[in-house]
Write an enzyme that holds these catalytic residues in place. Structure first.
Site, PDB file in Angstrom:
ATOM      1  N   LYS A  11      20.003  10.256  43.885  1.00 35.89           N
ATOM      2  CA  LYS A  11      19.462  10.498  42.541  1.00 35.89           C
ATOM      3  C   LYS A  11      19.791  11.914  42.029  1.00 35.89           C
ATOM      4  O   LYS A  11      20.203  12.788  42.807  1.00 35.89           O
ATOM      5  CB  LYS A  11      17.941  10.267  42.579  1.00 35.89           C
ATOM      6  CG  LYS A  11      17.566   8.797  42.864  1.00 35.89           C
ATOM      7  CD  LYS A  11      16.052   8.594  42.760  1.00 35.89           C
ATOM      8  CE  LYS A  11      15.689   7.129  42.992  1.00 35.89           C
ATOM      9  NZ  LYS A  11      14.219   6.897  42.823  1.00 35.89           N
ATOM     10  N   TYR A  51      16.206  -0.601  36.062  1.00 34.06           N
ATOM     11  CA  TYR A  51      14.777  -0.510  36.385  1.00 34.06           C
ATOM     12  C   TYR A  51      13.924  -1.443  35.515  1.00 34.06           C
ATOM     13  O   TYR A  51      12.717  -1.214  35.379  1.00 34.06           O
ATOM     14  CB  TYR A  51      14.299   0.926  36.239  1.00 34.06           C
ATOM     15  CG  TYR A  51      14.643   1.807  37.434  1.00 34.06           C
ATOM     16  CD1 TYR A  51      14.148   1.522  38.715  1.00 34.06           C
ATOM     17  CD2 TYR A  51      15.432   2.938  37.290  1.00 34.06           C
ATOM     18  CE1 TYR A  51      14.451   2.327  39.803  1.00 34.06           C
ATOM     19  CE2 TYR A  51      15.737   3.752  38.385  1.00 34.06           C
ATOM     20  CZ  TYR A  51      15.234   3.439  39.637  1.00 34.06           C
ATOM     21  OH  TYR A  51      15.523   4.235  40.719  1.00 34.06           O
ATOM     22  N   PHE A  59       5.272   5.056  34.221  1.00 37.58           N
ATOM     23  CA  PHE A  59       6.293   6.061  34.526  1.00 37.58           C
ATOM     24  C   PHE A  59       7.696   5.639  34.093  1.00 37.58           C
ATOM     25  O   PHE A  59       8.664   6.364  34.333  1.00 37.58           O
ATOM     26  CB  PHE A  59       6.281   6.398  36.023  1.00 37.58           C
ATOM     27  CG  PHE A  59       6.495   5.221  36.951  1.00 37.58           C
ATOM     28  CD1 PHE A  59       7.770   4.723  37.186  1.00 37.58           C
ATOM     29  CD2 PHE A  59       5.426   4.625  37.598  1.00 37.58           C
ATOM     30  CE1 PHE A  59       7.972   3.648  38.041  1.00 37.58           C
ATOM     31  CE2 PHE A  59       5.619   3.550  38.453  1.00 37.58           C
ATOM     32  CZ  PHE A  59       6.902   3.066  38.672  1.00 37.58           C
ATOM     33  N   ARG A  87      15.592   1.320  54.018  1.00 40.58           N
ATOM     34  CA  ARG A  87      14.219   1.636  53.597  1.00 40.58           C
ATOM     35  C   ARG A  87      13.533   2.520  54.651  1.00 40.58           C
ATOM     36  O   ARG A  87      12.773   3.431  54.305  1.00 40.58           O
ATOM     37  CB  ARG A  87      13.402   0.355  53.369  1.00 40.58           C
ATOM     38  CG  ARG A  87      13.887  -0.550  52.242  1.00 40.58           C
ATOM     39  CD  ARG A  87      13.683  -0.043  50.832  1.00 40.58           C
ATOM     40  NE  ARG A  87      12.371   0.413  50.510  1.00 40.58           N
ATOM     41  CZ  ARG A  87      11.960   0.680  49.256  1.00 40.58           C
ATOM     42  NH1 ARG A  87      12.800   0.495  48.202  1.00 40.58           N
ATOM     43  NH2 ARG A  87      10.773   1.119  49.020  1.00 40.58           N
ATOM     44  N   THR A  93       7.979   5.977  49.076  1.00 40.99           N
ATOM     45  CA  THR A  93       8.288   6.384  47.700  1.00 40.99           C
ATOM     46  C   THR A  93       7.773   7.789  47.418  1.00 40.99           C
ATOM     47  O   THR A  93       8.471   8.614  46.825  1.00 40.99           O
ATOM     48  CB  THR A  93       7.647   5.382  46.712  1.00 40.99           C
ATOM     49  OG1 THR A  93       8.045   4.062  47.069  1.00 40.99           O
ATOM     50  CG2 THR A  93       8.054   5.693  45.279  1.00 40.99           C
ATOM     51  N   ARG A 104      13.414  11.146  52.263  1.00 43.03           N
ATOM     52  CA  ARG A 104      12.466  11.624  51.246  1.00 43.03           C
ATOM     53  C   ARG A 104      11.561  12.729  51.779  1.00 43.03           C
ATOM     54  O   ARG A 104      11.255  13.688  51.054  1.00 43.03           O
ATOM     55  CB  ARG A 104      11.675  10.432  50.698  1.00 43.03           C
ATOM     56  CG  ARG A 104      12.525   9.601  49.719  1.00 43.03           C
ATOM     57  CD  ARG A 104      11.899   8.281  49.399  1.00 43.03           C
ATOM     58  NE  ARG A 104      12.503   7.640  48.220  1.00 43.03           N
ATOM     59  CZ  ARG A 104      12.251   6.390  47.848  1.00 43.03           C
ATOM     60  NH1 ARG A 104      11.413   5.652  48.545  1.00 43.03           N
ATOM     61  NH2 ARG A 104      12.829   5.872  46.774  1.00 43.03           N
ATOM     62  N   ASN A 114      12.694  11.584  43.931  1.00 42.12           N
ATOM     63  CA  ASN A 114      12.585  11.346  45.371  1.00 42.12           C
ATOM     64  C   ASN A 114      13.934  11.048  46.027  1.00 42.12           C
ATOM     65  O   ASN A 114      14.005  10.358  47.036  1.00 42.12           O
ATOM     66  CB  ASN A 114      11.541  10.264  45.650  1.00 42.12           C
ATOM     67  CG  ASN A 114      11.863   8.950  44.976  1.00 42.12           C
ATOM     68  OD1 ASN A 114      12.907   8.809  44.348  1.00 42.12           O
ATOM     69  ND2 ASN A 114      10.974   7.984  45.113  1.00 42.12           N
ATOM     70  N   HIS A 117      17.433   5.931  46.016  1.00 46.20           N
ATOM     71  CA  HIS A 117      16.986   4.564  45.758  1.00 46.20           C
ATOM     72  C   HIS A 117      17.540   3.675  46.863  1.00 46.20           C
ATOM     73  O   HIS A 117      18.638   3.905  47.353  1.00 46.20           O
ATOM     74  CB  HIS A 117      17.534   4.047  44.411  1.00 46.20           C
ATOM     75  CG  HIS A 117      17.406   2.559  44.272  1.00 46.20           C
ATOM     76  ND1 HIS A 117      16.265   1.958  43.803  1.00 46.20           N
ATOM     77  CD2 HIS A 117      18.262   1.539  44.596  1.00 46.20           C
ATOM     78  CE1 HIS A 117      16.426   0.642  43.827  1.00 46.20           C
ATOM     79  NE2 HIS A 117      17.628   0.360  44.305  1.00 46.20           N
ATOM     80  N   GLU A 128      21.769  -5.705  42.504  1.00 42.93           N
ATOM     81  CA  GLU A 128      22.003  -4.282  42.229  1.00 42.93           C
ATOM     82  C   GLU A 128      23.451  -3.877  42.516  1.00 42.93           C
ATOM     83  O   GLU A 128      24.042  -3.081  41.770  1.00 42.93           O
ATOM     84  CB  GLU A 128      21.016  -3.434  43.042  1.00 42.93           C
ATOM     85  CG  GLU A 128      19.580  -3.637  42.557  1.00 42.93           C
ATOM     86  CD  GLU A 128      18.527  -2.935  43.402  1.00 42.93           C
ATOM     87  OE1 GLU A 128      17.333  -3.069  43.075  1.00 42.93           O
ATOM     88  OE2 GLU A 128      18.884  -2.248  44.388  1.00 42.93           O
TER      89      GLU A 128
HETATM   90  P1  ADP Z   1      11.023   2.704  45.644  1.00 43.61           P
HETATM   91  O1  ADP Z   1      12.121   3.553  45.027  1.00 43.61           O
HETATM   92  O2  ADP Z   1      10.464   3.330  46.884  1.00 43.61           O
HETATM   93  O3  ADP Z   1      11.449   1.265  45.841  1.00 43.61           O
HETATM   94  P2  ADP Z   1       9.497   1.786  43.312  1.00 43.61           P
HETATM   95  O4  ADP Z   1      10.474   0.649  43.236  1.00 43.61           O
HETATM   96  O5  ADP Z   1       8.044   1.444  43.329  1.00 43.61           O
HETATM   97  O6  ADP Z   1       9.795   2.708  44.598  1.00 43.61           O
HETATM   98  O7  ADP Z   1       9.718   2.782  42.090  1.00 43.61           O
HETATM   99  C1  ADP Z   1      11.020   3.061  41.609  1.00 43.61           C
HETATM  100  C2  ADP Z   1      11.120   4.538  41.362  1.00 43.61           C
HETATM  101  O8  ADP Z   1      10.232   4.898  40.299  1.00 43.61           O
HETATM  102  C3  ADP Z   1      10.702   5.450  42.527  1.00 43.61           C
HETATM  103  O9  ADP Z   1      11.706   5.624  43.497  1.00 43.61           O
HETATM  104  C4  ADP Z   1      10.373   6.733  41.797  1.00 43.61           C
HETATM  105  O10 ADP Z   1      11.558   7.454  41.437  1.00 43.61           O
HETATM  106  C5  ADP Z   1       9.707   6.203  40.529  1.00 43.61           C
HETATM  107  N1  ADP Z   1       8.255   6.090  40.690  1.00 43.61           N
HETATM  108  C6  ADP Z   1       7.568   5.164  41.400  1.00 43.61           C
HETATM  109  N2  ADP Z   1       6.242   5.349  41.318  1.00 43.61           N
HETATM  110  C7  ADP Z   1       6.072   6.413  40.510  1.00 43.61           C
HETATM  111  C8  ADP Z   1       4.917   7.127  40.009  1.00 43.61           C
HETATM  112  N3  ADP Z   1       3.679   6.755  40.336  1.00 43.61           N
HETATM  113  N4  ADP Z   1       5.133   8.199  39.198  1.00 43.61           N
HETATM  114  C9  ADP Z   1       6.381   8.581  38.847  1.00 43.61           C
HETATM  115  N5  ADP Z   1       7.504   7.962  39.271  1.00 43.61           N
HETATM  116  C10 ADP Z   1       7.359   6.895  40.093  1.00 43.61           C
HETATM  117 MG    MG Z   2      11.981  -0.152  44.409  1.00 41.65          MG
END
Ligand code: ADP
Ligand code: MG
Length: 140
Positions: A11, A51, A59, A87, A93, A104, A114, A117, A128
């Site tokens: 990212k 997304y 968010f 993962r 996350t 992370r 973070n 992805h 994807e």
């Molecule tokens: P992951 O990337 O671990 O699969 P998610 O799919 O739930 O997590 O979320 C996608 C992305 O959205 C996260 O990697 C992060 O960049 C962002 N994100 C998730 N939850 C939050 C939050 N509560 N506040 C801000 N950004 C968030």
């Molecule tokens: Mg995700």
């Protein structure tokens, strides 16, 4: 266990800090092989499309701003049980909840910024990968 593929993004927070190599090294040391990779700047349409599952989340707008704020490196990773392995090495996350030794925990700046992805299922990995790569760009 079968050799499978997953989709990864390094990212903008990580590319900004010149961590492409450091993150990729952690992926490789976890047993994953980079079989496709390109550095790009996501368009707003690409970020919103990628997304889309999160579009109702509070968010979502900030996340799309962040993902288009600088270059990303999109990658296809291959290895034993690639989705779960990736993962694991990514960590939770929220970096505050991520295990020691994960990408992370080591590099993420915040729950949003973070660093990486990773696909969450084999089915989503296929979707994807197809979102960003043509078949001939993937060389296993
Ligand atoms: P992951 O990337 O671990 O699969 P998610 O799919 O739930 O997590 O979320 C996608 C992305 O959205 C996260 O990697 C992060 O960049 C962002 N994100 C998730 N939850 C939050 C939050 N509560 N506040 C801000 N950004 C968030
Ligand atoms: Mg995700």
């Amino acid at each position: 266990m079968a050799v499978t593929r997953t989709f990864s993004i390094i990212k903008p927070d990580a590319t900004r800090r010149n961590l492409t190599g450091a993150v990729t090294k952690m992926l490789e040391e976890a047993g994953l092989r980079v079989v496709a990779s390109k550095r790009m700047r996501m368009t707003r349409d690409q970020a919103e499309g990628f997304y889309a599952v999160h579009r109702e989340r509070p968010f979502f707008n900030d996340l799309c701003n962040f993902m288009t704020s600088g270059p990303v490196v999109v990658q296809v990773l291959e290895g034993e049980n690639a989705v779960a392995r990736n993962r694991e090495i990514m960590g939770a996350t929220n970096p505050a909840q991520a295990d020691e030794g994960t990408i992370r925990k080591t590099y993420a700046e915040s729950i949003e910024a973070n660093s990486v992805h990773g696909s969450d299922s084999d089915e989503n990995a296929k979707i994807e990968i197809n979102f960003f790569f043509k078949p001939e760009e993937i060389v296993g």
